[in-house]
Design a protein around this motif. Structure first.
Motif, PDB file in Angstrom:
ATOM      1  N   ILE A  47      49.684  39.825  44.187  1.00 14.87           N
ATOM      2  CA  ILE A  47      50.290  38.742  43.422  1.00 14.87           C
ATOM      3  C   ILE A  47      51.499  39.253  42.646  1.00 14.87           C
ATOM      4  O   ILE A  47      52.567  38.621  42.643  1.00 14.87           O
ATOM      5  N   LYS A  48      51.342  40.385  42.002  1.00 18.12           N
ATOM      6  CA  LYS A  48      52.454  40.968  41.239  1.00 18.12           C
ATOM      7  C   LYS A  48      53.654  41.216  42.150  1.00 18.12           C
ATOM      8  O   LYS A  48      54.795  40.889  41.803  1.00 18.12           O
ATOM      9  N   ASN A  49      53.414  41.766  43.337  1.00 22.67           N
ATOM     10  CA  ASN A  49      54.505  42.035  44.277  1.00 22.67           C
ATOM     11  C   ASN A  49      55.152  40.752  44.794  1.00 22.67           C
ATOM     12  O   ASN A  49      56.369  40.690  44.973  1.00 22.67           O
ATOM     13  N   ILE A  50      54.354  39.734  45.029  1.00 24.26           N
ATOM     14  CA  ILE A  50      54.876  38.440  45.501  1.00 24.26           C
ATOM     15  C   ILE A  50      55.822  37.845  44.461  1.00 24.26           C
ATOM     16  O   ILE A  50      56.906  37.372  44.783  1.00 24.26           O
ATOM     17  N   PHE A  51      55.428  37.906  43.194  1.00 25.30           N
ATOM     18  CA  PHE A  51      56.266  37.338  42.137  1.00 25.30           C
ATOM     19  C   PHE A  51      57.477  38.223  41.829  1.00 25.30           C
ATOM     20  O   PHE A  51      58.575  37.712  41.640  1.00 25.30           O
ATOM     21  N   SER A  52      57.295  39.538  41.804  1.00 21.67           N
ATOM     22  CA  SER A  52      58.429  40.420  41.466  1.00 21.67           C
ATOM     23  C   SER A  52      59.486  40.438  42.569  1.00 21.67           C
ATOM     24  O   SER A  52      60.665  40.627  42.289  1.00 21.67           O
ATOM     25  N   SER A  53      59.070  40.201  43.813  1.00 19.71           N
ATOM     26  CA  SER A  53      60.039  40.170  44.919  1.00 19.71           C
ATOM     27  C   SER A  53      60.767  38.826  45.008  1.00 19.71           C
ATOM     28  O   SER A  53      61.728  38.683  45.752  1.00 19.71           O
ATOM     29  N   GLU A  55      59.387  36.145  46.212  1.00 11.76           N
ATOM     30  CA  GLU A  55      58.848  35.379  47.348  1.00 11.76           C
ATOM     31  C   GLU A  55      58.374  34.004  46.885  1.00 11.76           C
ATOM     32  O   GLU A  55      58.599  33.007  47.563  1.00 11.76           O
ATOM     33  N   LEU A  56      57.699  33.965  45.751  1.00 10.16           N
ATOM     34  CA  LEU A  56      57.235  32.709  45.158  1.00 10.16           C
ATOM     35  C   LEU A  56      57.507  32.729  43.658  1.00 10.16           C
ATOM     36  O   LEU A  56      57.566  33.803  43.045  1.00 10.16           O
ATOM     37  N   ASP A  57      57.632  31.537  43.078  1.00 11.49           N
ATOM     38  CA  ASP A  57      57.816  31.396  41.640  1.00 11.49           C
ATOM     39  C   ASP A  57      56.444  31.152  41.011  1.00 11.49           C
ATOM     40  O   ASP A  57      55.776  30.158  41.328  1.00 11.49           O
ATOM     41  N   GLU A  58      56.046  32.046  40.125  1.00 10.93           N
ATOM     42  CA  GLU A  58      54.715  31.963  39.519  1.00 10.93           C
ATOM     43  C   GLU A  58      54.470  30.606  38.861  1.00 10.93           C
ATOM     44  O   GLU A  58      53.367  30.057  38.957  1.00 10.93           O
ATOM     45  N   LYS A  59      55.473  30.029  38.227  1.00  8.38           N
ATOM     46  CA  LYS A  59      55.303  28.746  37.554  1.00  8.38           C
ATOM     47  C   LYS A  59      55.008  27.614  38.533  1.00  8.38           C
ATOM     48  O   LYS A  59      54.397  26.619  38.166  1.00  8.38           O
ATOM     49  N   MET A  60      55.432  27.792  39.779  1.00  9.19           N
ATOM     50  CA  MET A  60      55.250  26.736  40.777  1.00  9.19           C
ATOM     51  C   MET A  60      53.921  26.842  41.528  1.00  9.19           C
ATOM     52  O   MET A  60      53.468  25.859  42.111  1.00  9.19           O
ATOM     53  N   VAL A  61      53.317  28.022  41.544  1.00  5.14           N
ATOM     54  CA  VAL A  61      52.125  28.225  42.386  1.00  5.14           C
ATOM     55  C   VAL A  61      50.872  28.603  41.600  1.00  5.14           C
ATOM     56  O   VAL A  61      49.838  28.893  42.196  1.00  5.14           O
ATOM     57  N   SER A  62      50.946  28.587  40.264  1.00  2.00           N
ATOM     58  CA  SER A  62      49.767  28.930  39.477  1.00  2.00           C
ATOM     59  C   SER A  62      49.561  27.922  38.354  1.00  2.00           C
ATOM     60  O   SER A  62      50.490  27.225  37.939  1.00  2.00           O
ATOM     61  N   SER A  63      48.329  27.849  37.890  1.00  2.00           N
ATOM     62  CA  SER A  63      47.965  26.946  36.814  1.00  2.00           C
ATOM     63  C   SER A  63      46.798  27.558  36.051  1.00  2.00           C
ATOM     64  O   SER A  63      45.910  28.169  36.655  1.00  2.00           O
ATOM     65  N   ILE A  64      46.824  27.414  34.745  1.00  2.00           N
ATOM     66  CA  ILE A  64      45.724  27.926  33.925  1.00  2.00           C
ATOM     67  C   ILE A  64      44.792  26.769  33.598  1.00  2.00           C
ATOM     68  O   ILE A  64      45.227  25.729  33.088  1.00  2.00           O
TER      69      ILE A  64
END
Length: 125
Positions: A47-53, A55-64
């Motif tokens: 997940i860290k690598n996906i967001f740091s690269s 590839e995906l925007d964390e705000k768009m693909v995650s929810s708390i």
């Protein structure tokens, strides 16, 4: 519309509740690890690598989401725990990085469930 379905892995051991909501699925890191047959630290790294690269925007693909659980130390008391969930885009990206038979089986299963979900939604609408 929200629905919970049970995912049973190809090995028969992984059995995870999967939330279908807002036209996607939502899974926690622990659920992803169970489904893909790996440990949570590996999922965290991917997940860290996906967001740091980018590839995906964390705000768009995650929810708390907040969950109420029984307090472990005090009988009869509850506590609220915040857990981060990831949608299908993130789960599939992680699954390609894990590169296991379990990940491939899950991608096939998730695609089929979403097709069923969409077809019933559009028929009812």
């Amino acid at each position: 519309m929200s629905e919970i379905v049970i995912y049973r892995g190809i090995d028969g051991r992984a059995e995870v509740e999967v939330r279908l909501e807002h036209d996607t699925i939502w899974l926690s890191q622990q659920q992803i690890a169970e489904i893909f047959g790996t440990q949570r630290p590996a999922i965290t790294k991917h997940i860290k690598n996906i967001f740091s690269s980018g590839e995906l925007d964390e705000k768009m693909v995650s929810s708390i989401l907040e969950h109420t659980t029984t307090h472990g130390a005090i009988t009869g008391k509850t506590q609220t725990k915040k857990v981060k969930y990831y949608n299908l885009d993130a789960v599939i990206s992680i699954g390609y990085r894990v590169n296991s038979k379990q990940a491939t089986a899950f991608r096939i299963w998730a695609t089929q469930r979403l097709k069923e979900y969409f077809s019933s939604y559009f028929i009812a609408a």
